[in-house]
Motif scaffolding. Sequence first.
Motif, mmCIF file in Angstrom:
data_model
loop_
_atom_site.group_PDB
_atom_site.id
_atom_site.type_symbol
_atom_site.label_atom_id
_atom_site.label_comp_id
_atom_site.label_asym_id
_atom_site.label_seq_id
_atom_site.Cartn_x
_atom_site.Cartn_y
_atom_site.Cartn_z
ATOM 1 N N ALA A 459 0.835 -1.194 0.000
ATOM 2 C CA ALA A 459 0.000 0.000 0.000
ATOM 3 C C ALA A 459 0.871 1.245 0.000
ATOM 4 C CB ALA A 459 -0.921 0.015 1.220
ATOM 5 N N TRP A 460 0.286 2.329 -0.564
ATOM 6 C CA TRP A 460 0.931 3.644 -0.538
ATOM 7 C C TRP A 460 0.521 4.365 0.751
ATOM 8 C CZ3 TRP A 460 4.445 5.921 -3.725
ATOM 9 C CH2 TRP A 460 4.750 5.263 -4.921
ATOM 10 N N ASP A 478 -3.371 5.675 4.741
ATOM 11 C CA ASP A 478 -3.347 4.882 3.510
ATOM 12 C C ASP A 478 -3.898 5.724 2.368
ATOM 13 O OD1 ASP A 478 -4.500 1.502 2.698
ATOM 14 O OD2 ASP A 478 -3.559 3.043 1.471
ATOM 15 N N THR A 480 -3.572 4.674 -0.933
ATOM 16 C CA THR A 480 -3.459 3.797 -2.099
ATOM 17 C C THR A 480 -4.480 4.147 -3.162
ATOM 18 O OG1 THR A 480 -2.652 2.039 -0.654
ATOM 19 C CG2 THR A 480 -3.410 1.392 -2.852
#
Length: 844
Positions: A459-460, A478, A480
């Motif tokens: 995840a980003w 998060d 993402t």
Amino acid sequence: MAFNVRDQIMCNRFDLICAIGIDGNILQVSEAAVPILGYDSKELEGTSFITHVHPRDQKKTGQYLEQIENGKTPKDFLENCLLQRNGAPVNLIWSFSWLEEDQAHFGIGRKTAEQSQTHQQLRKQEELHKALMESGADMFALVDPQGGILHCGGAVFRTLGYGLEELLGRNVLSFVHPEDQPRILDIFRQLSEEENTSVIEFRCKTASGNWVWVETIGRNQLQNPYINALVLSSREITERIYHREQLQQREQQFRALFENNPDMILVEDRNGNILEANPTFLDTLHLSKEEVVNRHQSEFLPPEVAPVCEQKLREAFEGNKVSCEIELPGGSGQKVILHLSKIPIVVGEEVMAVYAVLRDVSEVALAQRTIQKQASELKNVFESITDAFFAVDKHWNFIFINDQFRQLLNLSPGGDQLGKNLWDVFPEDLGGQFYRQYQYAMATGTTVHFEAFLEKLGAWLEVKAYPSEEGLSVYFSDITEQIKSRQELEKLSLVASKTSNGVMIADAEGRAEWINQAFTNITGYELEEVVGEFPLELLKGPETDGHVLDQMLEKLKLAQPVSEEVLNYCKNGEKIWLNLDITPVLDENGQIAKFITIQTDVTFRKEIEASQIKMTQDLFHQNRDLQQFTYIVSHNLRAPVANALGLADLLTKVDKTSDVFEQALANLKKSVFKLDTILRDLSLVLSIRDKQEVLEKEPVSLADICEQAWQNFQESLSGCGGSMRFDIETGLSVKADRAYLFSIFYNLISNAIKYRSDHRPLQIEVKAYHIPEGKTIIFSDNGTGFDQAKAGNNVFKLYKRFHTNKQGRGIGLYLVKTQVEAMGGKIAVESKLNEGTRFIITLS
């Protein structure tokens, strides 16, 4: 029209006597015109009466005469001002009556001077008294000694809701609450026996059945010969009684709170003297009220605390609510901590006294001090917490982890990460972006903010790290989905640049950020001309439907996708129909981040649709014209053909040398001429139908058409005692089809005769005049009319009828409306049952 008045009446030299015709002209006037107006009677006869009235009174005079003419009797005489020959005004008071037989007004006027001034002064006083009575808040009543109501006024009806007939003759006690009646009886007896004034409060019943409080002042006026009654003046005080009871309740509540409050409460004056003390204070100090009241507060305080309390007292008397904590020595060497509040008691705008509230907060204060110390140590940590959060010390050991962090990284809630080293828990991040950013923040003391991909989660994350003396505080979220959306937009931009449809990307405010080449090809606008603009406004033109744009904007504000076909304008001003598909793009918080618009040129399809609609309209108009042609053939030809047949039959039966034969032959020629005119008009109707709405209109004299239609119904009007009046501007003509216009008047006259009233002679009136939009024709009658609300939208529909007692097919008004609209006009109708009907037609 002759008007006969005896000469001796008209010789009256004091009163101005005149007869005024229905047209407003003076028919006859008395010799008093010379001394009053300076005119000879012969000079006035035949002139308009209203022209001799002062301009400010002309409207009033005209309305007064119209009321008389309509059978109404005004309650007052007419007072107006006439102008003498030399222009000087003269005031007259008139008595007018309507002479039905002569169709004229008969009036007697007398000069007004002191009499009028006295009358006006009295009227002014009456009106002033009436206004004061009706507009005031007080209720007035005159009652006899037993309480019987003789008269009432003022606010009685507005406050209690009764009508005058419900009050007169009733006894006042019947409206008084049963519990208050004995008291009212005693007061009535006292008022009847003595000349005194009494003020009483009691409950009175309203017309709706509710009880209201009233305050009444009674005065004995039995010895006053003009009144001879008890005078009652009352005013509703329900709200005042309610507030008084509320105040009493509040006082009781306050007293209960003061007496039973577990806190110590004192009331102090400006000098610090104790005015009141509650039982808690007395019990705590084991003193009686006598030992406390009127003594100075400092007598019950340690010397080191007294100055603080005195300062807070001064601040409270300045209108401020103040508080502080004071420490008193307690048993076993422990201190007692009291929370002191000083609250000003304000009456009006002046502080009259101060409440001193003392509460023992020893335990709470100690606990708060402990909490404040702990909170100070963790302040930086807790201030930085928003989403997932952790904190490490200078040695990278975890000192705090929140639940969001555990959930995001799938750590067990009861895990033992606290105290462990960050890089032991996440060894895979050593040397990576997270490691470098955290090391930089710790080494430089600088906050870092970055986005990075966490392999462990796939995840980003958006990360913010705050260094402090204790270590490093980090929170992250998060992002993402946000990154994916951004990547998708980048891909979309690549695809959009190759598509033949116009594509635009706009920011959250709706301003254009990017367009593809197809957008430029369709609209002519280049990228630099569009960026920063609102596309809906940029492409809008004179014929763009603003309502559709507003609806689109409302949906987009709610993050709803929109698909609409809108008429837009290219850069060169050319019209273009575009199908707009606008899709909002949301961020991770559900807020609008972008708008993507796909534009498809549907101009060709819209032109085909317009062509189909035109064909449908042409078919509809052809069918309508066919119906109208059939009606004109079967209806308008009937009268002249019938006349011609009847006259032809008559010619075979009378002597050719007789006057009857010559007259019949002349009438036959007239009917044949009318028949020929109608046939020529029908030929024009067929030509109009064949040309499919290409109507060749010509200037048509309205007066000629009305005269032509009226001649067809002379016999019918004469037979029913009806009349037809024309009020058409001289030379007024309209651009219209002659056959259509004749058919319209023919139908309206026929309907007026058919639906005339049995209770009055039929009167038809046709008015026509110029208006800015064209020419207006008003056709009105005084027939039976119809219920317009019940008829609704069916008035002009085919085969719709509203009179069951008359024969008909319900086609006339349909044809009238169709013919008016075929000539580019409009028609409206106003009708009232048993009063008549009025049609308003507007033509160019």
